[in-house]
Design an enzyme around this catalytic site. Structure first.
Site, PDB file in Angstrom:
ATOM      1  N   ASP A 161       0.859  -1.185   0.000  1.00  0.00           N
ATOM      2  CA  ASP A 161       0.000   0.000   0.000  1.00  0.00           C
ATOM      3  C   ASP A 161       0.895   1.234   0.000  1.00  0.00           C
ATOM      4  OD1 ASP A 161      -2.575   1.418   0.480  1.00  0.00           O
ATOM      5  OD2 ASP A 161      -3.175  -0.556   1.221  1.00  0.00           O
ATOM      6  N   ASP A 171      -3.134   4.595  -2.330  1.00  0.00           N
ATOM      7  CA  ASP A 171      -4.221   5.063  -1.482  1.00  0.00           C
ATOM      8  C   ASP A 171      -4.659   6.489  -1.824  1.00  0.00           C
ATOM      9  OD1 ASP A 171      -5.621   4.433   1.188  1.00  0.00           O
ATOM     10  OD2 ASP A 171      -4.724   6.376   1.621  1.00  0.00           O
ATOM     11  N   GLU A 183      -6.483   3.985  -5.986  1.00  0.00           N
ATOM     12  CA  GLU A 183      -7.804   4.097  -5.357  1.00  0.00           C
ATOM     13  C   GLU A 183      -8.388   5.464  -5.691  1.00  0.00           C
ATOM     14  OE1 GLU A 183      -9.911   3.941  -0.967  1.00  0.00           O
ATOM     15  OE2 GLU A 183      -8.149   5.175  -1.308  1.00  0.00           O
ATOM     16  N   HIS A 235     -11.243  -3.621   2.754  1.00  0.00           N
ATOM     17  CA  HIS A 235     -11.221  -3.340   4.189  1.00  0.00           C
ATOM     18  C   HIS A 235     -12.052  -2.117   4.569  1.00  0.00           C
ATOM     19  CE1 HIS A 235      -8.415  -0.711   2.305  1.00  0.00           C
ATOM     20  NE2 HIS A 235      -8.299  -0.001   3.419  1.00  0.00           N
ATOM     21  N   ASP A 236     -12.652  -1.446   3.590  1.00  0.00           N
ATOM     22  CA  ASP A 236     -13.420  -0.224   3.862  1.00  0.00           C
ATOM     23  C   ASP A 236     -14.919  -0.400   3.660  1.00  0.00           C
ATOM     24  OD1 ASP A 236     -11.120   1.342   4.338  1.00  0.00           O
ATOM     25  OD2 ASP A 236     -10.902   1.834   2.217  1.00  0.00           O
TER      26      ASP A 236
HETATM   27  C1  GLC Z   1      -8.188   4.810   1.868  1.00  0.00           C
HETATM   28  C2  GLC Z   1      -8.047   3.529   2.661  1.00  0.00           C
HETATM   29  C3  GLC Z   1      -8.716   3.697   3.984  1.00  0.00           C
HETATM   30  C4  GLC Z   1      -8.037   4.834   4.713  1.00  0.00           C
HETATM   31  C5  GLC Z   1      -8.008   6.107   3.875  1.00  0.00           C
HETATM   32  C6  GLC Z   1      -7.046   7.095   4.436  1.00  0.00           C
HETATM   33  O1  GLC Z   1      -9.493   5.083   1.550  1.00  0.00           O
HETATM   34  O2  GLC Z   1      -8.547   2.447   1.935  1.00  0.00           O
HETATM   35  O3  GLC Z   1      -8.720   2.532   4.751  1.00  0.00           O
HETATM   36  O4  GLC Z   1      -8.730   5.087   5.902  1.00  0.00           O
HETATM   37  O5  GLC Z   1      -7.603   5.876   2.558  1.00  0.00           O
HETATM   38  O6  GLC Z   1      -5.732   6.655   4.264  1.00  0.00           O
END
Ligand code: GLC
Ligand code: CA
Length: 566
Positions: A107, A207, A261, A337-338
């Site tokens: 990540d 991310d 993402e 995970h979100d």
């Molecule tokens: C992304 C991650 C998430 C995190 C956020 C801030 O959306 O997937 O889990 O809280 O970024 O880093």
């Protein structure tokens, strides 16, 4: 995979042919009884992942972190979190994966750091080049510099008493945003990326990558927008330039895969990032299909959440298949995970638990793109039940509930209990269920976060002992995908767009045609696509015994999912 013909505009590459498995280390497997999943715990399960057949592991952050957001708040990019082990442990994991021809992607969290990162500590003291590493602004301690809101609730600014200025944080107050306008920041990030690539990793999941460029002056956002300021900080003015430079100076020199993402981004906008010479991103996590069950004001709508129509879902998925996957490539996922557990959200986690989980697996593993399996999906893990706010851990869920209470929209947690139990990120973070031993075999100690009560029935041991389990279904679909180029590169075509129960499509490559029929409902359904010749259909996979040999000959049972070669 043998080098068969490919669809004209698609070059072959290992990451297109791969199936990715996402690990949330804290909740995966604890090797030393402290209740927290760790890297040696993952290494113990490499064999398990190999048996499942996945090709790539995406490791959520394992860097040194004070854990306000479970590792997404990084204190030191080049150190491993103590709770997770040592750098030597991490190297062993990489070696064990590579020894089995599996790859590892890490990540990359560079929109922000932890407020405990050395850069921030030095920045708050205005030390040398670090002075402008973050977005600092003057202003009275009662009045934030602009009206932007944090994605986790509340204002996107906090006042720092030490520097006597405000700093920007699109996420939690412990996650200050890095100032990418500063070339020194960009250079430091690139050095860090190269440092990891030199250690032998195979790529990154990037991310919140659409947020790294902020416009000059940080102008106020539309006060009525769902997320105030989003129109300014998402896809900011220099984003393509920054990403391109990162790529040219780092990734371009290695054989990697990258997935960005991009929350809250339309399919058109996503397309701008893909393709040759664009940003060096191979594919994107876009969330349009996951908005299908949002209420009218987005995921945190107090009413109207949780309803969705299959016809809408098919339309969104098809658009992404046509405009992203066909033209460039797509990251295929429903869970991570979100977000909540996929069988609870898109299937039926009670009466048709096994059937619907296997149907969803069939869907994810037969579209064009690279499938991502989130830990526990392969055994059909479900949402948990949270009765009070105290039982939750997630900084976002807690922040959002507090924001609603502060705004007077609700009086107490009770009023959003249903919504929280529908969408909290915590559902995905309950420990992996390995066996029916205490704490699901995840730990010998006390788990950091409660295990889902259903672990006695839903666990890996039980799944491996059952020839028809969800797990076996994943395994067999992954191996089929590795055999058939058609499932990877074949052209996608939707059938029966208006059918309210069936999601049916074909995948075609050269003269091979595969038909996928998914009865995404708890009632029988009839397949009557006129333009399909089913007379020589051969069943490749099914989640029921004795599925219709000829897809038109009889009804598909609830959540029946069948793959035919035509
Ligand atoms: C992304 C991650 C998430 C995190 C956020 C801030 O959306 O997937 O889990 O809280 O970024 O880093
Ligand atoms: Ca541990």
């Amino acid at each position: 995979m043998n080098g068969a013909a490919v669809v004209e505009n698609s070059t072959q590459s290992w990451w297109k042919e791969a199936v990715v498995y996402q690990i949330y280390p804290r909740s995966f497997n604890d090797s030393n009884g402290d209740g927290i999943g760790d890297i040696p715990g993952i290494t113990e399960k490499v064999e398990y992942l190999d048996d499942l057949g996945v090709d790539v592991v995406w490791l959520c952050p394992v860097y040194d972190s004070p854990n306000h957001d479970n590792g997404y708040d990084i204190r030191d990019y080049r150190a491993i979190m103590d709770e997770f082990g040592t750098m030597a442990d991490w190297e062993e994991l990489l070696d064990e994966l590579h020894a089995r021809d599996m790859r590892l992607i890490m990540d990359l969290v560079v929109n922000h750091t932890s407020s405990e990162h050395e850069w921030f500590q030095r920045s708050r003291r205005r030390e040398g080049k670090y002075e402008e590493y973050y977005y600092w602004r003057d202003g009275s301690p009662n009045e934030p510099p602009n009206n932007w809101e944090s994605i986790f609730g509340g204002p996107a600014w906090s006042y720092d008493d030490e520097r006597e200025q405000w700093y920007l944080h699109l996420f939690d107050e412990n996650q200050p945003d890095l100032n990418w306008r500063n070339p020194d920041v960009r250079e430091d990030v690139k050095e860090m990326i190269t440092w990891w690539l030199e250690k032998g990793i195979d790529g990154f999941r990037m991310d919140a990558i659409n947020f790294i460029s902020k416009p000059e002056g940080l102008p106020d956002g539309d006060p009525d927008a769902r997320l105030v300021g989003h129109e300014h900080y998402a896809h900011g003015p220099h984003i393509h330039e920054y990403l391109q430079a990162v790529y040219d100076d780092t990734l371009a020199n290695y054989d990697t895969m990258t997935v960005g993402e991009m929350g809250g981004t339309s399919i058109d906008k996503i397309a701008e990032y893909l393709g040759e010479g664009n940003s060096g991103l191979d594919m994107m996590f876009q969330f349009n299909h996951l908005a299908v069950d949002d209420g009218p004001n987005g995921p945190w709508s107090l009413d109207g959440w949780g309803e969705w129509e299959l016809t809408d879902f098919k339309e969104i998925v098809t658009r992404a298949q046509d405009e992203l996957a066909a033209e460039f490539w797509e990251a295929l996922f429903l869970g991570n995970h979100d977000v909540p557990r996929i069988v609870s959200r898109f299937g039926d986690d009670e009466e048709y638990h096994e059937e619907s989980a296997a149907l969803i697996a069939t869907f994810l593993l037969t579209l064009r793109g690279t499938p991502y399996i989130y830990q526990g999906e392969e055994i059909g893990m479900t949402n948990a039940e949270f009765d009070t706010l105290d039982e939750l851990d997630d900084v976002m869920t807690i922040g959002k509930v507090e924001e609603l209470i502060d705004a007077g929209a609700i009086d107490s947690f009770e009023e959003v209990r249903g919504l929280v139990n529908y969408l909290s990120r915590d559902h995905a973070r309950t420990p992996m269920q390995w066996s029916d031993d205490p704490h699901a075999g995840f730990t010998d100690g006390e788990p950091w976060f409660g295990v889902n009560d259903n672990y006695r029935d839903i666990n890996v041991d039980a799944a491996l002992a059952d020839e028809n389990s969800i797990w076996r279904h994943y395994q067999s679909l992954i191996s089929l995908r590795h055999e058939l180029d058609t499932l990877v590169y074949g052209e996608y075509e939707l059938l029966l767009p208006d059918h309210e129960q069936l999601f049916a499509y074909t995948r075609t490559l050269g003269d091979e045609e595969v038909l996928v029929v998914l009865n995404w409902s708890d009632e029988p359904a009839t397949f009557d696509a006129a333009d399909i010749d089913p007379s020589r259909a051969e069943i490749l996979r099914s989640n029921y015994e004795q599925s219709p040999e000829n897809p038109r000959e009889r009804e598909f049972r609830p959540y029946e999912a069948v793959l035919y070669r035509l």
